[in-house]
Structures are given as C-alpha cells and as structure tokens.
Design a protein around this motif. Structure first.
Motif, PDB file in Angstrom:
ATOM      1  N   GLY A 112      31.825  18.332  42.274  1.00 29.00           N
ATOM      2  CA  GLY A 112      33.062  17.591  42.527  1.00 29.00           C
ATOM      3  C   GLY A 112      32.949  16.115  42.230  1.00 29.00           C
ATOM      4  O   GLY A 112      33.963  15.447  41.981  1.00 29.00           O
ATOM      5  N   THR A 113      31.704  15.590  42.239  1.00 30.34           N
ATOM      6  CA  THR A 113      31.516  14.152  42.042  1.00 30.34           C
ATOM      7  C   THR A 113      30.390  13.911  41.048  1.00 30.34           C
ATOM      8  O   THR A 113      29.341  14.568  41.100  1.00 30.34           O
ATOM      9  N   LEU A 114      30.622  12.982  40.151  1.00 32.51           N
ATOM     10  CA  LEU A 114      29.595  12.522  39.224  1.00 32.51           C
ATOM     11  C   LEU A 114      29.150  11.135  39.660  1.00 32.51           C
ATOM     12  O   LEU A 114      29.979  10.240  39.858  1.00 32.51           O
ATOM     13  N   TYR A 115      27.843  10.953  39.829  1.00 32.12           N
ATOM     14  CA  TYR A 115      27.301   9.647  40.189  1.00 32.12           C
ATOM     15  C   TYR A 115      26.658   9.029  38.954  1.00 32.12           C
ATOM     16  O   TYR A 115      25.971   9.707  38.179  1.00 32.12           O
ATOM     17  N   ALA A 116      26.875   7.736  38.782  1.00 31.32           N
ATOM     18  CA  ALA A 116      26.359   7.034  37.607  1.00 31.32           C
ATOM     19  C   ALA A 116      25.728   5.720  38.031  1.00 31.32           C
ATOM     20  O   ALA A 116      26.314   4.965  38.828  1.00 31.32           O
ATOM     21  N   GLY A 117      24.547   5.441  37.493  1.00 27.45           N
ATOM     22  CA  GLY A 117      23.906   4.160  37.742  1.00 27.45           C
ATOM     23  C   GLY A 117      24.398   3.127  36.738  1.00 27.45           C
ATOM     24  O   GLY A 117      24.231   3.299  35.535  1.00 27.45           O
ATOM     25  N   VAL A 118      25.024   2.064  37.236  1.00 27.72           N
ATOM     26  CA  VAL A 118      25.583   1.015  36.380  1.00 27.72           C
ATOM     27  C   VAL A 118      24.685  -0.210  36.530  1.00 27.72           C
ATOM     28  O   VAL A 118      24.867  -1.046  37.430  1.00 27.72           O
ATOM     29  N   ALA A 119      23.700  -0.326  35.653  1.00 31.59           N
ATOM     30  CA  ALA A 119      22.625  -1.302  35.824  1.00 31.59           C
ATOM     31  C   ALA A 119      23.116  -2.737  35.799  1.00 31.59           C
ATOM     32  O   ALA A 119      22.748  -3.551  36.655  1.00 31.59           O
ATOM     33  N   THR A 120      23.934  -3.085  34.828  1.00 35.28           N
ATOM     34  CA  THR A 120      24.287  -4.495  34.631  1.00 35.28           C
ATOM     35  C   THR A 120      25.062  -5.062  35.808  1.00 35.28           C
ATOM     36  O   THR A 120      24.848  -6.215  36.214  1.00 35.28           O
ATOM     37  N   SER A 121      25.955  -4.269  36.407  1.00 33.11           N
ATOM     38  CA  SER A 121      26.750  -4.774  37.534  1.00 33.11           C
ATOM     39  C   SER A 121      26.086  -4.521  38.879  1.00 33.11           C
ATOM     40  O   SER A 121      26.538  -5.039  39.905  1.00 33.11           O
ATOM     41  N   GLY A 122      25.020  -3.688  38.911  1.00 35.82           N
ATOM     42  CA  GLY A 122      24.313  -3.424  40.160  1.00 35.82           C
ATOM     43  C   GLY A 122      25.041  -2.456  41.070  1.00 35.82           C
ATOM     44  O   GLY A 122      25.012  -2.631  42.302  1.00 35.82           O
ATOM     45  N   HIS A 123      25.678  -1.425  40.498  1.00 31.05           N
ATOM     46  CA  HIS A 123      26.440  -0.470  41.299  1.00 31.05           C
ATOM     47  C   HIS A 123      26.025   0.973  41.007  1.00 31.05           C
ATOM     48  O   HIS A 123      25.497   1.278  39.934  1.00 31.05           O
ATOM     49  N   ILE A 124      26.271   1.834  41.981  1.00 31.99           N
ATOM     50  CA  ILE A 124      26.345   3.276  41.760  1.00 31.99           C
ATOM     51  C   ILE A 124      27.825   3.622  41.825  1.00 31.99           C
ATOM     52  O   ILE A 124      28.505   3.289  42.807  1.00 31.99           O
ATOM     53  N   VAL A 125      28.342   4.275  40.797  1.00 37.36           N
ATOM     54  CA  VAL A 125      29.763   4.599  40.727  1.00 37.36           C
ATOM     55  C   VAL A 125      29.944   6.094  40.920  1.00 37.36           C
ATOM     56  O   VAL A 125      29.173   6.899  40.376  1.00 37.36           O
ATOM     57  N   ALA A 126      30.944   6.470  41.710  1.00 35.63           N
ATOM     58  CA  ALA A 126      31.290   7.877  41.914  1.00 35.63           C
ATOM     59  C   ALA A 126      32.571   8.187  41.140  1.00 35.63           C
ATOM     60  O   ALA A 126      33.540   7.420  41.188  1.00 35.63           O
ATOM     61  N   ILE A 127      32.571   9.313  40.446  1.00 34.38           N
ATOM     62  CA  ILE A 127      33.719   9.716  39.636  1.00 34.38           C
ATOM     63  C   ILE A 127      34.170  11.097  40.076  1.00 34.38           C
ATOM     64  O   ILE A 127      33.345  12.018  40.209  1.00 34.38           O
ATOM     65  N   ASP A 128      35.456  11.242  40.332  1.00 33.85           N
ATOM     66  CA  ASP A 128      36.040  12.533  40.687  1.00 33.85           C
ATOM     67  C   ASP A 128      36.100  13.385  39.425  1.00 33.85           C
ATOM     68  O   ASP A 128      36.808  13.048  38.467  1.00 33.85           O
ATOM     69  N   THR A 129      35.365  14.498  39.393  1.00 29.33           N
ATOM     70  CA  THR A 129      35.285  15.300  38.164  1.00 29.33           C
ATOM     71  C   THR A 129      36.551  16.113  37.908  1.00 29.33           C
ATOM     72  O   THR A 129      36.762  16.580  36.783  1.00 29.33           O
ATOM     73  N   ALA A 130      37.384  16.292  38.932  1.00 28.19           N
ATOM     74  CA  ALA A 130      38.631  17.026  38.727  1.00 28.19           C
ATOM     75  C   ALA A 130      39.680  16.143  38.068  1.00 28.19           C
ATOM     76  O   ALA A 130      40.373  16.559  37.136  1.00 28.19           O
ATOM     77  N   THR A 131      39.795  14.894  38.539  1.00 27.16           N
ATOM     78  CA  THR A 131      40.821  13.988  38.020  1.00 27.16           C
ATOM     79  C   THR A 131      40.284  13.044  36.948  1.00 27.16           C
ATOM     80  O   THR A 131      41.062  12.357  36.284  1.00 27.16           O
ATOM     81  N   LEU A 132      38.954  13.002  36.813  1.00 26.58           N
ATOM     82  CA  LEU A 132      38.304  12.110  35.853  1.00 26.58           C
ATOM     83  C   LEU A 132      38.682  10.655  36.107  1.00 26.58           C
ATOM     84  O   LEU A 132      38.987   9.888  35.192  1.00 26.58           O
ATOM     85  N   THR A 133      38.645  10.296  37.387  1.00 28.02           N
ATOM     86  CA  THR A 133      38.918   8.914  37.775  1.00 28.02           C
ATOM     87  C   THR A 133      37.797   8.424  38.690  1.00 28.02           C
ATOM     88  O   THR A 133      37.127   9.212  39.373  1.00 28.02           O
ATOM     89  N   GLU A 134      37.613   7.117  38.711  1.00 25.29           N
ATOM     90  CA  GLU A 134      36.603   6.530  39.593  1.00 25.29           C
ATOM     91  C   GLU A 134      37.091   6.631  41.026  1.00 25.29           C
ATOM     92  O   GLU A 134      38.196   6.197  41.359  1.00 25.29           O
ATOM     93  N   SER A 135      36.248   7.219  41.904  1.00 27.11           N
ATOM     94  CA  SER A 135      36.644   7.407  43.306  1.00 27.11           C
ATOM     95  C   SER A 135      35.962   6.424  44.246  1.00 27.11           C
ATOM     96  O   SER A 135      36.445   6.180  45.356  1.00 27.11           O
ATOM     97  N   ALA A 136      34.815   5.880  43.837  1.00 27.37           N
ATOM     98  CA  ALA A 136      34.119   4.913  44.702  1.00 27.37           C
ATOM     99  C   ALA A 136      33.146   4.116  43.861  1.00 27.37           C
ATOM    100  O   ALA A 136      32.697   4.555  42.798  1.00 27.37           O
ATOM    101  N   ARG A 137      32.817   2.920  44.392  1.00 30.72           N
ATOM    102  CA  ARG A 137      31.841   2.051  43.733  1.00 30.72           C
ATOM    103  C   ARG A 137      30.964   1.448  44.834  1.00 30.72           C
ATOM    104  O   ARG A 137      31.457   0.745  45.713  1.00 30.72           O
ATOM    105  N   TYR A 138      29.668   1.740  44.764  1.00 28.33           N
ATOM    106  CA  TYR A 138      28.748   1.318  45.812  1.00 28.33           C
ATOM    107  C   TYR A 138      27.887   0.168  45.298  1.00 28.33           C
ATOM    108  O   TYR A 138      27.197   0.294  44.278  1.00 28.33           O
ATOM    109  N   ASP A 139      27.909  -0.940  46.030  1.00 25.27           N
ATOM    110  CA  ASP A 139      27.176  -2.141  45.635  1.00 25.27           C
ATOM    111  C   ASP A 139      25.722  -2.011  46.086  1.00 25.27           C
ATOM    112  O   ASP A 139      25.423  -1.966  47.279  1.00 25.27           O
TER     113      ASP A 139
END
Length: 664
Positions: free
Chosen positions: A93-120
């Motif tokens: 249900g969720t895709l997690y991605a490491g975003v190195a340059t901004s220093g975040h872990i981003v969560a993406i809703d795989t059903a809607t293909l939208t960003e659901s959360a951004r963790y600093d």
C-alpha cells in the motif's frame, strides 16, 4: 512535336512505444518486450504485485516513475532530489523512498500514486535505501566519511527518527540495506563502490540494530545485494570477483556463489527463491537465472540484451537494475545504451529453462514411400524420458497441417517416427513441445522435397511477330495431372514501366486448353503457369511474341502529286524545302530513323540516314534544306530500330517509302 534540319548525306527515437523483440538460442533468450524509459539515471526498481505496477527512482532528475507491467509510464512524481532506494510495505500500500538531497524519507500511496507523507530525517543526513525489518523502516545515511544506519518508527502517533544505530561506525558512507519478509528481524548491509567491499548483518528484533556479523569481503565495487527469502544468505553483486558472491548471514562466511560472468552489478531474489543475477556485459549474456535448489554453476536461463545504440556492444544492465514481480512470472530490468537512452525490459517466464526442438529428415524423398524423421528436445534443465511432442505434416493437400499424433523422447531427449507422404512437393514435418512448469514451449521443423511426376505444358505463338495494337490469341495446353487443372496465364510487356499482369486464371477445357487474348502494343513475354498438385510437379511455359510500332511519313510543301510510271511522286520546286513529318508510337526517349535513297539508272542507292527524337505526341518534323538537284528520283522512309531508337520494347518497323522529285 520535334522539328529538325538535315542534309541529303546525313535523360526517430525511440518514442515511448513498445517494441517486441524475439529470438534467442538454446539457454539464451532475448527480452520479451521493451519500452524506452524517460529516465536520466537509475537509483532503484521495485515491483508492486497488488497493483501490478513498477516503481523506478531517477536520482539525477529527482523523480520516481510509476509504470504498469509493460513499462508504460502512468505517473511521474517529482520534487524528489537525489531520490534513490525504494521499499514497499508488506501490503504494497505504501512505497518508501530515500530522498538524499533534501534529507527525507517520502511515503507514496501506491493506489493513488500520490505522496502521502514526508518524514524529515535531518539536514545533511542524506538517507537512502530504506528497508523494513523488526517493525521499523531502516535506512542507510550519511555523506562521505560519516556513514551509519538509522530507523524510522511509524507505529506510534508520531513518527520517531533514531540515528547512529550502528555504534561500530565503520561505514564510510551510507550503506545499502536489504531485508526479507521471511526473516523479519534480519537486516543486511553493504557499502557501494568500495574496495574491499564491506558487509554486515544486524538483528533488529529489539528495535535497535545489533550487529551479528561483519566482514571485509573478498571483492570490491559492490553495486547491489539481496537477502534470501528465509534470511539465511545474502547475495552480493560486486564488479570483482567475476561471479555473484553468496555469504551465510549467521557469520558471513563465504558459500558457493552463482557463476554468472565478469562485472556483476545487480541481483534480486524472488519470493520463491529464484535468483536473478545481472552483470554489466557488452558481449556476454546480461542476466542469469538460478532457481532455488538448482545448480549455482549452470543457469537455467540467460538473457542477452540487444544493441540499440551505436557502439559495437549490446545495451548494458543498469546497476541494481533488476526486480522480480512478486509472483515470479516476470523479471523487470532497466538497461542503457551507448547513447545514454534507457529501456524498461520485461522478461516473461524467466525461471523456465528454454527448450529447443530440432528435427531432421531426408532432404529428398519419394512420394508414397516411407521415410524416417528424427529429432530431439533439449534444455539446460534436462527433460524426463517420455516427454511427449505432437507431430504435424504440412503439404499441398494439408496446407494447415495434418496431425500425425504424438511421439515420446528417450532418456537422451531423442525421438523418431516414420511417415509415408501421400503428396509430393514441399512437405514439412513439425514437432511441438507444449512446455511445462520448468520449461518453455518449443517447436522445430524440417522440410522435405518429395518427388512428383512431370506433366507437359505448352504455349503457342513463340517468336511470332504482330502488327502494332493487334489482338492476338495465345493458347496454353496442359497434359495429365492428378487433381489440379488450373492454369495461370501472365503477360509481361517489355519495358520497366509496364508490370507483369495476370491475364487469366482458370481450369483448362476437356482438351487441356486455356486461351487468352493479348493486345500487342509491345514485345511481350507470355507465361503459362501450372502450380502443381499432390502428384504432379509445377510447370511453366513461355512464349515471347513481338509487336511492331505504328509508323508513317507525310510529305508537305510540294506543289503537286503525280505518277511516274506506276509510282506516285511529290513534286517540289528546287527552291522549296520539303518537310517530312513522321508519326510513330511514342515511348519515352524514343527516336525515329529517317532514311533517304536516290535512284540512279534504275537502282536505288543510300543517300543518307539520321536519328531524330520524337515529341511527346509521337511526331517528328524534318526539313530538307537546299540547294536541290533537279531531275533525280528520291524516296524517304521512317524506321523504328530495336535497340538503336532509344529503347527495345518493340520490334524493328519501317514505314512505307514516300517518293519525291525536284523540278525547275
């Protein structure tokens, strides 16, 4: 009309569209399908079996591409600078991605293909390669000289970030992490592009990372690693040594590796334990498949990618560019060519051994006499004795194929059968293996030239000569045959501008005759064709018939017409120049030849000839200038000369002579 004078004596890119690739040899198969991928780089690739989607990170462009299983881009998620490692939640249900340059872990809703959360995670932490284990999301982080492991706890009301989870602090930079649902408390880690390579295993059951094994590996420049489904082994893809290394997770002792080839750079393990081992190879197979429990020295299947660039070598696999569909039905790969263009490739039935069927038979055989057909079916994973293949025979009487039943292989995979071909001509024997859970389907065939009796076929009017525009009848006569009594008659006029044309196709009459009428405007090759039947061979007969041109000469500017003896002459004043107008059948580039003769003491002598081009209306006007001698009988004619008049599509033709004389 042409007027001349003479004396008496003389002309991509690949757009983003699917391309099906076929081919392959025993044990090696080409990618089953491919699409150009709009990516500038590859960070990671994962497959979502619930929604049948594939996610691809592009660090250079700061994007994640979401595609369907064919590689069609469904959505692009941007504003993710330096995005690299990807991890799917257990329920997809969720895709997690490491975003190195901004220093975040981003969560993406795989059903809607939208960003659901951004963790600093923290400024300058550069988190990458998240992995789920022990109820938390773990990640490697840190810049050069300051690598470590952190965790993100999402179980409470607020997310909790914990850094510095490895107190040993041996990582030069952010390590790559790997985990497996079958070993929920095990976390494997390795350092990229470092020599020697460094590996570690952690127990995370307590919520903290406890290092249980660590090693500086025999190899370097690691590009990818994967944990086996049961967590017992970690498989490493390093540029050296030239195979995929395997380590026991309990103590990181070396176990037998997967043979592959030079420059390993990718690995992924399916939930059923099938290993896909990839290398960076221009001239070798790129992907090697090893099912769980199979030999690690002989892959069950290999894939060699094609060359879509301009270099001599093929496209190469991107580092970490492999991902299994969770059900094992497909293997996804990302490749790059010499021009930097990336392709999304779908490899179907990847864990099946490629079967090949070969068939042999005599090159020639006699109709109605038995012949022997032999063959074999082979694969990198041997097929059992008694494997069944269906056999068909295709011939002129069974163009869609006639079943000859089944044959079974012996212990060596060989088979043999006998057949008596009832029809002659090209007879094809095909053996087909339907495939199995372990093998791909395959078929092989062999064509045999089976003898047929000869029949006779004749065509009249060969070498006949005809007037221009005359309708001429041609008759073909067919001899004895079995069933087919159809004859085709074709007419092929001389000249590249007139194509060969089927004039008639029909059954011959009771006498074996079939006639057609051809309008003879050019030399024409008429061909009669009998296609043959089950017992009589095909036959062809030809007749070349020739056609004259239409040609005439008209005299003008004379003051009278009168007979001298029995011949009509045009009378000209010696001060008047005659005009000779030639009318001739037109053909591009054609010229007429004008010939003059003079009568001296009752005998006609050549007085000169010359070629003059025709106008597009087929006319040519020639003026004969003075001075003119009086009292001599003269005559003129126009001719088309095959080969000399500018073409060879008609037969040489002369006009009638035209007579004239000059007076005072």
């Amino acid at each position: 009309m042409r007027t001349r004078r003479t004396s008496t004596a003389t002309a991509f890119a690949v757009l983003f569209s699917s391309v099906v690739l076929v081919g392959g040899t025993a044990g090696t198969a080409a990618a089953d399908s491919s699409r150009i991928l709009p990516a500038a780089s590859l960070g990671d690739i994962v497959a979502d079996g619930v929604h049948q989607r594939v996610f691809i990170s592009d660090p250079t462009s700061g994007r994640i591409l979401a595609t369907d299983y064919s590689g069609k881009v469904l959505r692009t998620l941007g504003s993710l600078p330096g995005v690299n490692g990807l991890e799917l939640s257990a329920d997809s249900g969720t895709l997690y991605a490491g975003v190195a340059t901004s220093g975040h872990i981003v969560a993406i809703d795989t059903a809607t293909l939208t960003e659901s959360a951004r963790y600093d995670i923290g400024r300058g932490t550069r988190p990458t390669h998240p992995a789920l284990a022990g109820g938390k999301l773990w990640f490697g982080y840190g810049s050069a000289g300051d690598g470590n492991i952190g965790s993100l706890d999402l179980s409470g009301e607020e997310p909790v970030v914990a850094l510095d989870q490895d107190p040993h602090r041996t990582w030069y930079s952010a390590p790559v992490l790997a985990s497996s649902p079958g070993a929920p408390d095990t976390l494997a880690a390795g350092i990229e592009v470092q020599s020697p390579a460094e590996l570690a295993v952690y127990d995370v059951a307590s919520g903290t990372a406890t290092r249980t094994a660590h090693v500086h590996a025999d190899g370097g420049n690691m590009r990818d690693l994967a944990l086996s489904p049961d967590g017992a082994q970690v498989v490493v893809a390093s540029a050296a040594p030239y195979h995929h290394q395997v380590y026991r997770t309990s103590d990181l002792q070396v176990e037998q590796g997967y043979s592959s080839d030079a420059y390993p750079n990718a690995v992924d393990i399916a939930p059923n334990g099938t290993v896909a081992a990839g290398i960076s190879g221009w001239y070798e197979p790129d992907v090697y498949i090893y099912p769980k429990g199979a030999s690690k020295t002989v892959p069950v299947r290999t894939y060699d990618f094609p060359n879509t660039g301009t270099s001599s070598g093929s496209d190469t696999l991107e580092p970490a560019g492999l991902a299994w569909a969770p059900d094992g039905s497909r293997l996804f790969a990302v490749t790059v060519n010499s021009e930097g263009a990336r392709s999304f490739r779908v490899l179907t039935d990847p864990s099946k051994s490629v079967a090949t069927v070969t068939v042999s038979a005599p090159a020639k055989a006699t109709r109605a006499k038995a012949l022997t057909v032999k063959g074999s079916v082979k694969a990198s994973v041997a097929l059992p004795a008694g494997t069944a293949l269906t056999v068909t025979r295709t011939d002129v009487e069974s163009p869609k194929g006639k079943s000859l039943g089944t044959v079974k292989t012996d212990a060596k995979g060989a088979f043999t059968f006998k057949d008596t071909p009832p029809a002659g001509g090209k007879v094809t024997y095909r053996a087909t293996y339907a495939g199995s859970a372990k093998h791909t389907a395959a078929s092989g065939s062999r064509a045999v030239a089976v003898s047929r009796a000869a029949t006779s076929l004749k065509l009249n009017r060969n070498n006949s000569l005809h007037a221009y525009n005359k309708n001429v009848s041609f008759t073909a006569t067919l001899g004895k045959t079995y069933k087919n009594r159809v004859v085709e008659i074709w007419a092929d006029p001389f000249g590249a501008d007139k194509p060969k044309k089927l004039v008639r196709k029909a059954k011959v009459n009771s006498k074996g005759n079939l006639s057609v009428t051809v309008n003879m405007r050019r030399d024409t090759t008429v061909t009669a064709v009998y296609r043959g039947d089950a017992r009589y061979a095909a036959r062809t007969a030809k007749a070349t018939a020739y056609a004259k041109v239409g040609v005439s000469v008209k005299l003008s500017n004379h003051y009278k017409t009168a007979k001298i003896g029995k011949t009509s002459y045009a009378f000209y004043s010696k001060k008047k120049n005659p005009d000779f107008t030639t009318s001739m059948t037109y053909y591009k580039g054609r010229a007429q030849r004008l010939t003059f003769q003079l009568n001296y003491m009752g005998t006609w002598y050549e007085a000169g000839q010359e070629y003059f081009p025709l106008g597009s209306d087929g006319k040519s006007v020639v003026t004969l200038p003075g001075p003119h001698e009086t009292g001599y009988k003269l005559r003129v004619r126009a001719s088309y000369i095959n080969g000399s008049s500018g073409d060879s599509v008609n037969s040489t033709t002369h006009s009638a002579w035209k007579y004239f004389i000059f007076t005072k």
